[in-house]
Write a protein that holds these residues in place. Structure first.
Motif, mmCIF file in Angstrom:
data_model
loop_
_atom_site.group_PDB
_atom_site.id
_atom_site.type_symbol
_atom_site.label_atom_id
_atom_site.label_comp_id
_atom_site.label_asym_id
_atom_site.label_seq_id
_atom_site.Cartn_x
_atom_site.Cartn_y
_atom_site.Cartn_z
ATOM 1 N N ALA A 1 -8.030 -4.019 -3.855
ATOM 2 C CA ALA A 1 -8.649 -5.228 -3.603
ATOM 3 C C ALA A 1 -7.521 -6.579 -3.598
ATOM 4 N N LYS A 2 -6.516 -6.550 -4.384
ATOM 5 C CA LYS A 2 -5.449 -7.671 -4.633
ATOM 6 C C LYS A 2 -4.805 -7.597 -3.295
ATOM 7 N N ASP B 70 0.913 -1.136 -0.049
ATOM 8 C CA ASP B 70 0.111 -0.019 0.115
ATOM 9 C C ASP B 70 0.827 1.183 0.035
ATOM 10 N N ARG C 182 -4.658 -5.993 -0.013
ATOM 11 C CA ARG C 182 -5.059 -5.508 1.551
ATOM 12 C C ARG C 182 -5.838 -6.470 1.839
ATOM 13 N N VAL C 183 -5.912 -7.137 2.939
ATOM 14 C CA VAL C 183 -6.811 -8.248 3.480
ATOM 15 C C VAL C 183 -8.270 -7.751 3.153
ATOM 16 N N SER C 184 -8.696 -6.460 3.613
ATOM 17 C CA SER C 184 -10.040 -6.163 3.279
ATOM 18 C C SER C 184 -10.203 -4.786 2.683
ATOM 19 N N GLY C 185 -9.240 -4.669 1.821
ATOM 20 C CA GLY C 185 -9.096 -3.329 1.195
ATOM 21 C C GLY C 185 -8.566 -2.316 2.088
ATOM 22 N N ARG C 186 -8.424 -0.983 1.665
ATOM 23 C CA ARG C 186 -8.006 -0.068 2.458
ATOM 24 C C ARG C 186 -9.027 0.596 3.293
ATOM 25 N N PRO C 187 -8.742 0.723 4.614
ATOM 26 C CA PRO C 187 -9.584 0.913 5.604
ATOM 27 C C PRO C 187 -10.160 2.739 5.281
ATOM 28 N N SER C 188 -11.434 2.839 5.522
ATOM 29 C CA SER C 188 -11.822 4.123 5.013
ATOM 30 C C SER C 188 -11.818 4.929 6.266
#
Lengths: 123, 146
Positions: B137-138, B29, B140-146
């Motif tokens: 999506a590829k 990231d 990060r475990v659950s996408g980037r935290p918002s």
């Protein structure tokens, strides 16, 4: 180094080399970053120009550029990261060269010369 | 022990050489580089706002340490996350990383906030490239935290 060298191959190595062998040769050397004993192919020798990142670099008179036979795409499809070679650790000085691989003497079904990255015949 | 076994033992290699690949965790990231670059930016601001020579020395030292981390995180993204096939989506990928790495070196030697701001902008471009290649999506475990 698949398919030229498989895990478990027994390699006969000439340690009495005074300089980098010609491009295409397979060599044993100590990796610059880790000091680990590794095997790779000479892609370019002293004084040659190699492509790197977005440009070129010229090797010093005691350096070689050593690469894996597999591309990052091939290792990626096999579930691994990019090969650890000169694209990672840069040019390798002569002082880290251990020897040149001459042929494979084991296992019996694979005894023979080391193939080139493009086919069964090679240096 | 048979003759064959004895011979095999005699001839077996004593040393092992590796032809290894990375086995990366697969988590990437550009935010890691961005946070360290923001530290550089803030250290430059603090340096310029202070007259205390000891404080200024510490700010410079801190900035240079953080800049080294920016360079490391950019290198990992460039060498490990991005692949040749990503050049289709980001044709200027190599030039972008080259510019960003050069800008880190400039920030190391500079106390001009314009230089650190430019680095932040370049990292934002890397971030856009990461997003354009499906990074969130590829990698990060659950996408980037918002």
């Amino acid at each position: 180094m698949l398919p030229a060298i498989e895990p478990g191959d027994w390699l006969f190595v000439n340690p009495r080399v005074s300089n980098w062998p010609k491009p295409g040769s397979v060599v044993i050397f100590h990796e610059p970053d880790s000091g680990e004993l590794a095997v790779k192919r000479v892609a370019a020798g002293p004084g040659e120009k190699v492509r790197f990142a977005a440009g070129y670099l010229t090797l010093a008179d005691d350096e070689a550029w050593l690469t894996a036979d597999a591309s990052p795409g091939q290792t990626g499809r096999a579930g691994f990261g990019p090969p650890v070679d000169s694209n990672r650790f840069g040019p390798v000085p002569r002082s880290l060269l251990v020897g040149r691989v001459l042929f494979r003497y084991g296992p019996l079904r694979r005894v023979g010369r080391i193939s080139s990255p493009d086919g069964p015949t090679g240096p | 022990m048979t003759v064959t076994t004895a011979l095999a033992r005699l001839l077996a290699p004593r040393t092992t050489a590796r032809a290894h690949c990375d086995l990366p965790c697969g988590i990437y990231d550009p935010e890691q580089a961005r946070i360290e670059a923001e530290s550089c930016h803030r250290m430059i601001e603090k340096y310029n706002a202070s007259d205390d020579p000891v404080f200024r020395d510490r700010a410079l030292h801190n900035k240079e340490e953080r800049a080294e981390l920016v360079k490391h995180h950019l290198d990992v993204l460039w060498h490990d996350y991005f692949k040749p096939e990503h050049l289709e989506a980001v044709p200027n990928l190599h030039d972008l990383f080259w510019q960003a790495s050069k800008q880190v070196s400039k920030v190391k030697a500079s106390v001009d906030p314009a230089d650190s701001k430019k680095l932040l902008d370049l990292i934002d471009e890397v971030d856009a490239a990461w997003k354009a290649t499906g990074g969130p999506a590829k990698t990060r475990v659950s996408g980037r935290p918002s």
